[in-house]
Design a protein around this motif. Structure first.
Motif, PDB file in Angstrom:
ATOM      1  N   HIS A 332     -55.229 -42.616 116.793  1.00 14.35           N
ATOM      2  CA  HIS A 332     -54.353 -42.365 115.647  1.00 14.35           C
ATOM      3  C   HIS A 332     -52.998 -41.850 116.131  1.00 14.35           C
ATOM      4  N   ASN A 333     -53.006 -40.870 117.022  1.00 10.15           N
ATOM      5  CA  ASN A 333     -51.751 -40.335 117.560  1.00 10.15           C
ATOM      6  C   ASN A 333     -51.026 -41.356 118.427  1.00 10.15           C
ATOM      7  N   PHE A 334     -51.795 -42.133 119.179  1.00 12.73           N
ATOM      8  CA  PHE A 334     -51.228 -43.160 120.061  1.00 12.73           C
ATOM      9  C   PHE A 334     -50.497 -44.243 119.264  1.00 12.73           C
ATOM     10  N   LEU A 335     -51.030 -44.594 118.106  1.00 12.27           N
ATOM     11  CA  LEU A 335     -50.485 -45.700 117.314  1.00 12.27           C
ATOM     12  C   LEU A 335     -49.559 -45.245 116.192  1.00 12.27           C
ATOM     13  N   LEU A 336     -49.438 -43.940 115.979  1.00 14.78           N
ATOM     14  CA  LEU A 336     -48.712 -43.425 114.827  1.00 14.78           C
ATOM     15  C   LEU A 336     -47.280 -43.947 114.789  1.00 14.78           C
ATOM     16  N   ALA A 337     -46.916 -44.528 113.642  1.00 15.19           N
ATOM     17  CA  ALA A 337     -45.566 -45.079 113.469  1.00 15.19           C
ATOM     18  C   ALA A 337     -45.174 -44.923 112.004  1.00 15.19           C
ATOM     19  N   PRO A 338     -43.989 -44.364 111.714  1.00 18.56           N
ATOM     20  CA  PRO A 338     -43.590 -44.129 110.324  1.00 18.56           C
ATOM     21  C   PRO A 338     -43.655 -45.366 109.444  1.00 18.56           C
ATOM     22  N   ARG A 339     -43.250 -46.511 109.955  1.00 16.20           N
ATOM     23  CA  ARG A 339     -43.251 -47.729 109.142  1.00 16.20           C
ATOM     24  C   ARG A 339     -44.653 -48.155 108.755  1.00 16.20           C
ATOM     25  N   GLU A 340     -45.618 -47.882 109.633  1.00 14.31           N
ATOM     26  CA  GLU A 340     -46.987 -48.298 109.355  1.00 14.31           C
ATOM     27  C   GLU A 340     -47.729 -47.292 108.493  1.00 14.31           C
ATOM     28  N   ASN A 341     -47.298 -46.037 108.505  1.00 16.87           N
ATOM     29  CA  ASN A 341     -48.004 -45.002 107.749  1.00 16.87           C
ATOM     30  C   ASN A 341     -48.100 -45.331 106.269  1.00 16.87           C
ATOM     31  N   MET A 342     -46.985 -45.731 105.673  1.00 17.55           N
ATOM     32  CA  MET A 342     -46.986 -46.013 104.232  1.00 17.55           C
ATOM     33  C   MET A 342     -47.880 -47.192 103.906  1.00 17.55           C
TER      34      MET A 342
END
Length: 395
Positions: A332-342
């Motif tokens: 989760h931390n490795f892939l975390l990206a603002p655009r993908e969160n929403m």
């Protein structure tokens, strides 16, 4: 002697020992792995389509290659005279597909033309390798700089000063472990382990604890956690009790975590005011607390939307489930990206599935100091210096 039946070499299928047939070294179905297995066909084709690759593995091919560079040596095994070892790329593909889809191990064994034990071992190996090689980089032990960064993020993004993170716990449902009685049995009449997490303002896991029995309350899990003991004994290095720039009128109060009503009220852990007939000032405090606390709910939503195995009843030994959940949080931390969160949050909302919360089973008695700290925050949020323009419309 070697006998041929239907073009296959019998001694490649089984060995006669004392007149009995032993297990296949490689089952006839799995001998067609290169010709018909998903890894050599479907997965290879998906690398040519970034969107579909992401739908299938919940990450793009480049991210998967980077992940393999971290864990490749840990999941590499030597080939023998009897069979070739499964290559690391295939082990990773099987494990990620299991986490992303929640499909059974048996169905993956058939589609990848692998043995059931091979698939299960691949999941175990990959998750253990992620925890071993990536924990220090993507979920490190917090430091003084970490706490200051988290507190700065909560003030700038969520208008909550002196906040070290949002805290919550969820159930991860598992198959009933043998000979464990009611230890893993929870209030929803399922068996589970507990994931306790402290999340920063950007939905990133900063501290996690995994593996407590499902019957344990949030407060009980927290009290027994390294985080809870560290805050209670002040052995954790947290920023000094001074307000951030822009919140100087808050005064000299400790840094705090925010949680829901399942947690005890502590000088360093804020929970909402209880009851319905609250004053306007206390309703404002509850709104501001809830606004900051929602980041942990959203983090759990992103986590379970990406790794759908968390919505299934996981049929692994509890110790292996612990490793899988830790690996999921690291990824989760490795892939975390603002655009993908929403997008993931919208996906979770559309599915209408959330990780089961943990009921409050602990005591609600609080010290005078803890109540005083909460009143200071409440007064500050209702002052000209600490209020936000929209808060009166939200209560």
């Amino acid at each position: 002697a070697t006998c041929l039946v239907a073009g296959c070499c019998i001694d490649a299928l089984y060995v006669l020992r004392r007149g009995r047939r032993s297990r296949f070294w490689v089952h006839p179905l799995n001998q067609q792995r290169r010709q018909q297995g998903n890894f050599y066909h479907l997965v290879a084709e998906l690398r040519l389509d970034s969107q579909r690759h992401h739908q299938y593995f919940r990450m793009i091919a480049e991210q998967m290659d980077e992940l393999l560079s971290f864990i490749g040596t840990e999941v590499t095994r030597q080939s023998t005279n009897y069979r070739a070892a499964i290559e690391p790329k295939q082990r990773l593909a099987v494990a990620l597909r299991y986490m992303a889809s929640g499909d059974s191990l048996l169905s993956l064994a058939y589609s990848y033309r692998l043995g059931h034990t091979t698939v299960m071992n691949s999941v175990h190996m990959v998750c253990a390798a992620i925890e071993k090689t990536m924990m220090e980089r993507f979920l490190p032990r917090p430091t003084q700089d970490t706490w200051e960064e988290v507190a700065d993020g909560f003030w700038k993004k969520w208008n909550f000063p002196n906040c070290l993170g949002a805290l919550d716990g969820k159930h991860v449902t598992i198959q009933a472990p043998p000979q464990t009685g009611s230890q893993y049995f929870n209030y929803e009449k399922t068996f589970s382990i507990v994931l306790l997490a402290l999340v920063d303002s950007n939905y990133k896991f900063r501290v996690i604890q995994v593996g407590d029995f499902g019957r344990t309350s949030d407060g009980g899990v927290y009290a027994g956690s390294a985080l809870g003991r560290g805050m209670e004994t002040k052995s954790l290095h947290v920023p000094p009790s001074t307000s951030l720039p822009g919140a100087a009128h808050l005064g000299d109060v400790p840094h705090v975590m925010v949680g829901d009503a399942a947690f005890p009220l502590k000088p360093y852990l804020m929970r909402p005011f209880p009851g319905l007939n609250l004053t306007h000032q206390r309703r404002i405090f509850n709104y501001r607390l809830s606004r900051a606390r929602m980041v942990v709910e959203n983090a759990f939503g992103i986590l379970s939307s990406r790794w759908r195995v968390l919505h299934r009843r996981i049929n692994l030994h509890p110790q292996n489930v612990d490793t899988l959940v830790v690996a999921a949080c690291i990824l989760h931390n490795f892939l975390l990206a603002p655009r993908e969160n929403m997008r993931l949050l919208e996906e979770a909302e559309q599915q209408g599935r959330n990780l089961p919360p943990i009921r409050n089973m602990g005591g609600n008695r609080a010290s005078r100091e803890a109540c005083h700290v909460r009143e200071i925050f409440s007064t500050y949020f209702n002052s000209p210096q600490g209020s936000v323009s929209w808060q009166d419309r939200m209560v």
